[in-house]
Scaffold this motif. Structure first.
Motif, PDB file in Angstrom:
ATOM      1  N   PHE A 135       0.825  -1.214   0.000  1.00  0.00           N
ATOM      2  CA  PHE A 135       0.000   0.000   0.000  1.00  0.00           C
ATOM      3  C   PHE A 135       0.859   1.264   0.000  1.00  0.00           C
ATOM      4  O   PHE A 135       0.471   2.284  -0.579  1.00  0.00           O
ATOM      5  CB  PHE A 135      -0.941  -0.004   1.195  1.00  0.00           C
ATOM      6  CG  PHE A 135      -1.876   1.179   1.235  1.00  0.00           C
ATOM      7  CD1 PHE A 135      -2.773   1.404   0.200  1.00  0.00           C
ATOM      8  CD2 PHE A 135      -1.845   2.070   2.291  1.00  0.00           C
ATOM      9  CE1 PHE A 135      -3.623   2.497   0.228  1.00  0.00           C
ATOM     10  CE2 PHE A 135      -2.689   3.165   2.324  1.00  0.00           C
ATOM     11  CZ  PHE A 135      -3.589   3.375   1.293  1.00  0.00           C
ATOM     12  N   LYS A 136       2.001   1.216   0.630  1.00  0.00           N
ATOM     13  CA  LYS A 136       2.885   2.390   0.645  1.00  0.00           C
ATOM     14  C   LYS A 136       3.261   2.800  -0.778  1.00  0.00           C
ATOM     15  O   LYS A 136       3.353   3.994  -1.092  1.00  0.00           O
ATOM     16  CB  LYS A 136       4.143   2.097   1.464  1.00  0.00           C
ATOM     17  CG  LYS A 136       5.070   3.304   1.626  1.00  0.00           C
ATOM     18  CD  LYS A 136       6.271   2.968   2.494  1.00  0.00           C
ATOM     19  CE  LYS A 136       7.148   4.200   2.721  1.00  0.00           C
ATOM     20  NZ  LYS A 136       7.668   4.767   1.464  1.00  0.00           N
ATOM     21  N   ALA A 137       3.464   1.803  -1.631  1.00  0.00           N
ATOM     22  CA  ALA A 137       3.810   2.107  -3.021  1.00  0.00           C
ATOM     23  C   ALA A 137       2.666   2.814  -3.734  1.00  0.00           C
ATOM     24  O   ALA A 137       2.893   3.681  -4.589  1.00  0.00           O
ATOM     25  CB  ALA A 137       4.174   0.819  -3.760  1.00  0.00           C
ATOM     26  N   VAL A 138       1.428   2.470  -3.400  1.00  0.00           N
ATOM     27  CA  VAL A 138       0.275   3.150  -3.998  1.00  0.00           C
ATOM     28  C   VAL A 138       0.284   4.623  -3.610  1.00  0.00           C
ATOM     29  O   VAL A 138       0.132   5.509  -4.451  1.00  0.00           O
ATOM     30  CB  VAL A 138      -1.044   2.480  -3.551  1.00  0.00           C
ATOM     31  CG1 VAL A 138      -2.251   3.291  -4.038  1.00  0.00           C
ATOM     32  CG2 VAL A 138      -1.128   1.054  -4.069  1.00  0.00           C
ATOM     33  N   ASN A 139       0.476   4.885  -2.302  1.00  0.00           N
ATOM     34  CA  ASN A 139       0.516   6.280  -1.842  1.00  0.00           C
ATOM     35  C   ASN A 139       1.688   7.042  -2.444  1.00  0.00           C
ATOM     36  O   ASN A 139       1.543   8.194  -2.881  1.00  0.00           O
ATOM     37  CB  ASN A 139       0.608   6.320  -0.313  1.00  0.00           C
ATOM     38  CG  ASN A 139      -0.746   6.121   0.354  1.00  0.00           C
ATOM     39  OD1 ASN A 139      -1.778   6.442  -0.214  1.00  0.00           O
ATOM     40  ND2 ASN A 139      -0.737   5.576   1.557  1.00  0.00           N
ATOM     41  N   ASP A 140       2.844   6.401  -2.467  1.00  0.00           N
ATOM     42  CA  ASP A 140       4.044   7.083  -2.971  1.00  0.00           C
ATOM     43  C   ASP A 140       3.956   7.352  -4.473  1.00  0.00           C
ATOM     44  O   ASP A 140       4.443   8.377  -4.966  1.00  0.00           O
ATOM     45  CB  ASP A 140       5.293   6.250  -2.669  1.00  0.00           C
ATOM     46  CG  ASP A 140       5.613   6.198  -1.181  1.00  0.00           C
ATOM     47  OD1 ASP A 140       5.035   7.001  -0.430  1.00  0.00           O
ATOM     48  OD2 ASP A 140       6.425   5.345  -0.777  1.00  0.00           O
ATOM     49  N   THR A 141       3.342   6.430  -5.200  1.00  0.00           N
ATOM     50  CA  THR A 141       3.299   6.547  -6.661  1.00  0.00           C
ATOM     51  C   THR A 141       2.150   7.420  -7.142  1.00  0.00           C
ATOM     52  O   THR A 141       2.318   8.256  -8.049  1.00  0.00           O
ATOM     53  CB  THR A 141       3.176   5.148  -7.306  1.00  0.00           C
ATOM     54  OG1 THR A 141       4.235   4.311  -6.842  1.00  0.00           O
ATOM     55  CG2 THR A 141       3.217   5.246  -8.824  1.00  0.00           C
ATOM     56  N   TYR A 142       0.976   7.242  -6.535  1.00  0.00           N
ATOM     57  CA  TYR A 142      -0.225   7.905  -7.053  1.00  0.00           C
ATOM     58  C   TYR A 142      -0.803   8.969  -6.111  1.00  0.00           C
ATOM     59  O   TYR A 142      -1.752   9.657  -6.495  1.00  0.00           O
ATOM     60  CB  TYR A 142      -1.300   6.852  -7.351  1.00  0.00           C
ATOM     61  CG  TYR A 142      -0.820   5.755  -8.260  1.00  0.00           C
ATOM     62  CD1 TYR A 142      -0.430   6.020  -9.574  1.00  0.00           C
ATOM     63  CD2 TYR A 142      -0.745   4.431  -7.813  1.00  0.00           C
ATOM     64  CE1 TYR A 142       0.010   5.015 -10.412  1.00  0.00           C
ATOM     65  CE2 TYR A 142      -0.304   3.415  -8.643  1.00  0.00           C
ATOM     66  CZ  TYR A 142       0.079   3.712  -9.941  1.00  0.00           C
ATOM     67  OH  TYR A 142       0.522   2.704 -10.761  1.00  0.00           O
ATOM     68  N   GLY A 143      -0.253   9.086  -4.927  1.00  0.00           N
ATOM     69  CA  GLY A 143      -0.731  10.108  -4.001  1.00  0.00           C
ATOM     70  C   GLY A 143      -1.728   9.567  -2.990  1.00  0.00           C
ATOM     71  O   GLY A 143      -2.346   8.518  -3.187  1.00  0.00           O
TER      72      GLY A 143
END
Length: 283
Positions: A135-143
Motif C-alpha cells: 500500500f505504501k507504493a500506492v501512496n508514494d506513486t499515485y498520491g
C-alpha cells in the motif's frame, strides 16, 4: 432572515464563542476530557438567532457540542437537534471516518461478545485479518487521495462480500478484520480465497487517467469453538501470525492458523494431533 442574521453577526459571535471555547474547553481538566466531576454551563443570549441559523454556524465552525435552548419558544426542535448531534457523535466514535466501517473499538467489543457466545453454545467463530499488499507504493506513486480511494473501494468490496451478521472493521491503516460467526476454519478459508480473488479484479485509474492498476491482499485466518477459555487478544494474535506467514509466502494469499482450541487441547492430552485436527476442521 437566517442568512441576514449570520452575515451581520457571524464575525462577532464567532470571535466571542471561539475565545470562550479556547479558554475553557481545551484544558485536560474540563469539558472535552470530562475529567472533573463538576461542570458549569455558560449562557449567552443571541437575539434574533434561530435554530436553523445556529446549525449552519455550528456545522461550519465545529460548534456542534454547544447546546442551544429557546428563550420563549418550543423547546422540542432544540431537543431534537441535541439528540441528532449525540447520535452523530455516537456514530463517529464507533466508525472509521474514511471507509464507514466499524473501528477497532467496536471490533474488539464484538469479538469479545462472539467469544463468549462461542463458549456458551460451543459454536464456531472465525477471525480473518487482511492487509493490503504494497500500500505504501500506492501512496508514494499515485498520491494519498488515490490511496484513500483504494481503501474506500476495498472496504466496500469486503462489506458487500460478507454476510449481514458478520462484522467488517478497519483496524489499522490498511488492515481490515472480519469476524465470521458460526463458521469454522475450513469454510472461513474458502470464503477468504473467494474474497481475495475478487480483490484482484478491482481496477483503479491513475490520477492522470492514462493507466490502470490493481491491488491484492494477504489474509490470515483462525477459528475458535468455545472449548477452552481464551481472551480476544489470543485469537487476534493467531490471525496475525497467519497473516505474517501469508506475507512471507509471497503475499496475495490466505494462510490459516490451527483453531485455538486445537492448540490448547493438543498440549493437554495424548490424542494424536492429526486426529484432533480432523475433529476440529473436518480436514
Amino acid at each position: 432572515m437566517n442568512a441576514e442574521y449570520i452575515a451581520e453577526n457571524e464575525s462577532c459571535l464567532l470571535e466571542e464563542m471561539l475565545s470562550i471555547r479556547d479558554l475553557f474547553c481545551t484544558s485536560d481538566q474540563i469539558v472535552n476530557g470530562m475529567v472533573q466531576q463538576k461542570a458549569m454551563g455558560i449562557l449567552r443570549l443571541c437575539p434574533g438567532m434561530t435554530l436553523e441559523a445556529w446549525e449552519i454556524l455550528a456545522q461550519q465552525h465545529g460548534l456542534n457540542d454547544w447546546i442551544t435552548v429557546p428563550v420563549d419558544e418550543d423547546a422540542l426542535p432544540h431537543l431534537r437537534h441535541v439528540q441528532s448531534v449525540l447520535a452523530k457523535l455516537s456514530y463517529e466514535t464507533e466508525h472509521d471516518p474514511l471507509t464507514g466501517l466499524s473501528n477497532r473499538r467496536v471490533f474488539e467489543r464484538i469479538l469479545d461478545q462472539e467469544i463468549e457466545r462461542s463458549q456458551r453454545g460451543k459454536t464456531s467463530v472465525s477471525l480473518a485479518i487482511l492487509d493490503l499488499d504494497n500500500f505504501k507504493a500506492v501512496n508514494d506513486t499515485y498520491g494519498h487521495l488515490k490511496g484513500d480511494e483504494v481503501l474506500i473501494d476495498l472496504a466496500d468490496l469486503i462489506s458487500r462480500n460478507s454476510r449481514r451478521y458478520d462484522l467488517v472493521s478497519r483496524i489499522g491503516g490498511e488492515e481490515f478484520a472480519v469476524i465470521i460467526s458460526g463458521v469454522g476454519i475450513f469454510k472461513a478459508e474458502q470464503m477468504l480465497d473467494r474474497l481475495l480473488a475478487q480483490i484482484r479484479e478491482l481496477e483503479f485509474s491513475t490520477p492522470d487517467g492514462t493507466e490502470k492498476f490493481g491491488i491484492s491482499c494477504s489474509a490470515g485466518v483462525t477459528s475458535y469453538k468455545g472449548l477452552v477459555e481464551i481472551k480476544p487478544h489470543e485469537l487476534i494474535d493467531e490471525a496475525d501470525k497467519a497473516l505474517y506467514e501469508a506475507k512471507n509466502a509471497g503475499k496475495d494469499c490466505v494462510m490459516t492458523a490451527d483453531p485455538v482450541d486445537l492448540q490448547a487441547v493438543t498440549k493437554q492430552t495424548l490424542v494424536h494431533a492429526n486426529e484432533k485436527k480432523f475433529l476440529f476442521t473436518g480436514k
